[in-house]
Design a protein around this motif. Structure first.
Motif, PDB file in Angstrom:
ATOM      1  N   ARG A  20      28.307  33.988   5.689  1.00  0.00           N
ATOM      2  CA  ARG A  20      28.388  32.552   5.984  1.00  0.00           C
ATOM      3  C   ARG A  20      27.242  32.127   6.906  1.00  0.00           C
ATOM      4  N   GLU A  21      26.963  32.944   7.917  1.00  0.00           N
ATOM      5  CA  GLU A  21      25.883  32.645   8.861  1.00  0.00           C
ATOM      6  C   GLU A  21      24.527  32.643   8.162  1.00  0.00           C
ATOM      7  N   LYS A  22      24.320  33.612   7.268  1.00  0.00           N
ATOM      8  CA  LYS A  22      23.074  33.667   6.507  1.00  0.00           C
ATOM      9  C   LYS A  22      22.879  32.394   5.696  1.00  0.00           C
ATOM     10  N   LEU A  23      23.930  31.974   5.025  1.00  0.00           N
ATOM     11  CA  LEU A  23      23.841  30.775   4.206  1.00  0.00           C
ATOM     12  C   LEU A  23      23.548  29.543   5.046  1.00  0.00           C
ATOM     13  N   LEU A  24      24.191  29.416   6.176  1.00  0.00           N
ATOM     14  CA  LEU A  24      23.985  28.249   7.034  1.00  0.00           C
ATOM     15  C   LEU A  24      22.548  28.193   7.552  1.00  0.00           C
ATOM     16  N   ALA A  45      21.089  30.553  -2.653  1.00  0.00           N
ATOM     17  CA  ALA A  45      21.669  31.902  -2.641  1.00  0.00           C
ATOM     18  C   ALA A  45      20.589  32.969  -2.600  1.00  0.00           C
ATOM     19  N   ASP A  46      19.532  32.783  -3.396  1.00  0.00           N
ATOM     20  CA  ASP A  46      18.451  33.768  -3.422  1.00  0.00           C
ATOM     21  C   ASP A  46      17.750  33.855  -2.067  1.00  0.00           C
ATOM     22  N   ALA A  47      17.515  32.706  -1.452  1.00  0.00           N
ATOM     23  CA  ALA A  47      16.831  32.694  -0.157  1.00  0.00           C
ATOM     24  C   ALA A  47      17.675  33.384   0.905  1.00  0.00           C
ATOM     25  N   ALA A  48      18.984  33.244   0.809  1.00  0.00           N
ATOM     26  CA  ALA A  48      19.886  33.874   1.778  1.00  0.00           C
ATOM     27  C   ALA A  48      20.164  35.337   1.428  1.00  0.00           C
ATOM     28  N   VAL A  50      22.297  36.351  -0.955  1.00  0.00           N
ATOM     29  CA  VAL A  50      23.735  36.512  -1.174  1.00  0.00           C
ATOM     30  C   VAL A  50      24.073  36.178  -2.616  1.00  0.00           C
ATOM     31  N   ASN A  51      25.294  36.526  -3.008  1.00  0.00           N
ATOM     32  CA  ASN A  51      25.776  36.215  -4.345  1.00  0.00           C
ATOM     33  C   ASN A  51      25.930  34.715  -4.516  1.00  0.00           C
ATOM     34  N   TYR A  57      32.636  29.756  -2.541  1.00  0.00           N
ATOM     35  CA  TYR A  57      33.685  30.500  -1.852  1.00  0.00           C
ATOM     36  C   TYR A  57      33.815  30.058  -0.395  1.00  0.00           C
ATOM     37  N   TYR A  58      32.680  29.938   0.297  1.00  0.00           N
ATOM     38  CA  TYR A  58      32.708  29.603   1.722  1.00  0.00           C
ATOM     39  C   TYR A  58      32.669  28.102   2.002  1.00  0.00           C
ATOM     40  N   PHE A  59      32.030  27.336   1.111  1.00  0.00           N
ATOM     41  CA  PHE A  59      31.788  25.927   1.420  1.00  0.00           C
ATOM     42  C   PHE A  59      32.294  24.948   0.364  1.00  0.00           C
ATOM     43  N   GLY A  60      32.830  25.468  -0.735  1.00  0.00           N
ATOM     44  CA  GLY A  60      33.349  24.588  -1.768  1.00  0.00           C
ATOM     45  C   GLY A  60      32.292  24.049  -2.701  1.00  0.00           C
TER      46      GLY A  60
END
Length: 234
Positions: A20-24, A45-48, A50-51, A57-60
């Protein structure tokens, strides 16, 4: 009955928090660079790293991530200035309870400390992505702007307005003080929003210790000249 290993559960939770922190953090940069429409979920997603499914999943969805990124940005900035802001707000509240006004000298001290901290923060590499995100929201405000303004920008400007009102011994709610405050804030924001021009004019390659000390002195001077014209007329 299903037995849950507490250690395993904690590790999963830690990984989830990290994702979640990575995405933010990534979203602040990617949205700032490409705007809401240009920042696809795949790009985010690619920049972070993550999948792709982590976003819904985390943010809707992307919209939820965008607003959450704005809140996260406000929280980061607040973390840099929150302690000093809390001291100033507490002092103002104390004076309000007493029905007293802050003396100009005390207001200058507080404003100087805050401006020095903000200018140094604005020339840091860390604040580059923040500026891109905020500038886009200034040009075309969305719900994200409401979150940033409501939680950090608005309160900081209002606090500066109270201090500048005390320095100039004028009503902080007056149009005159509101305008003076906005002009003053602009003289600080230029160090981030016009970062390239600042470095070109000053012929700086980077902001090292010597440059930081120069900026600290300049910040103090910005506060010193507030009300100077009034003092000369007195």
């Amino acid at each position: 009955m299903i037995k849950v290993n507490n250690r395993t559960s904690q590790l999963r939770g830690d990984r989830g928090d990290a994702t979640r922190e990575k995405l933010l953090n990534t979203a602040i940069d990617v949205f700032g660079r490409y705007g809401f429409d240009g920042a696809t979920t795949r790009k985010l997603a690619d920049a972070a790293g993550v999948n792709l499914q982590a976003i819904p999943y985390y943010f809707g969805g992307k919209e939820g991530l965008y607003v959450a990124a704005a809140e996260h940005l406000a929280s980061i900035i607040g973390g840099h200035v929150g302690d000093l802001r809390a001291v100033i707000v507490a002092r103002l509240a104390e004076l309000d309870a007493e029905g007293a006004e802050m003396m100009p000298a005390e207001a200058r001290q507080f404003l100087t400390r805050m401006v020095q901290r903000m200018i140094i923060l604005f020339v840091s590499k860390e604040s580059e992505s923040w500026a891109r995100f905020i500038i886009r929201e200034q040009m075309e405000p969305t719900e994200a702007f409401k979150r940033i303004y409501g939680t950090i920008m608005g309160p900081m400007i209002e606090m500066a307005r109270r201090l500048i009102g005390a320095i100039l011994q004028d009503d902080p709610a007056s149009e005159h003080i509101r305008l003076r405050t906005l002009s003053f804030v602009g003289s600080v924001l230029v160090f981030r929003m016009a970062h390239a021009a600042v470095h070109a004019q000053l012929e700086w390659e980077a902001a090292g210790p010597n440059e930081i000390e120069t900026l600290r002195r300049h910040a103090a001077e910005l506060v010193t000249v507030l009300g100077a014209e009034k003092d000369r007329r007195s």
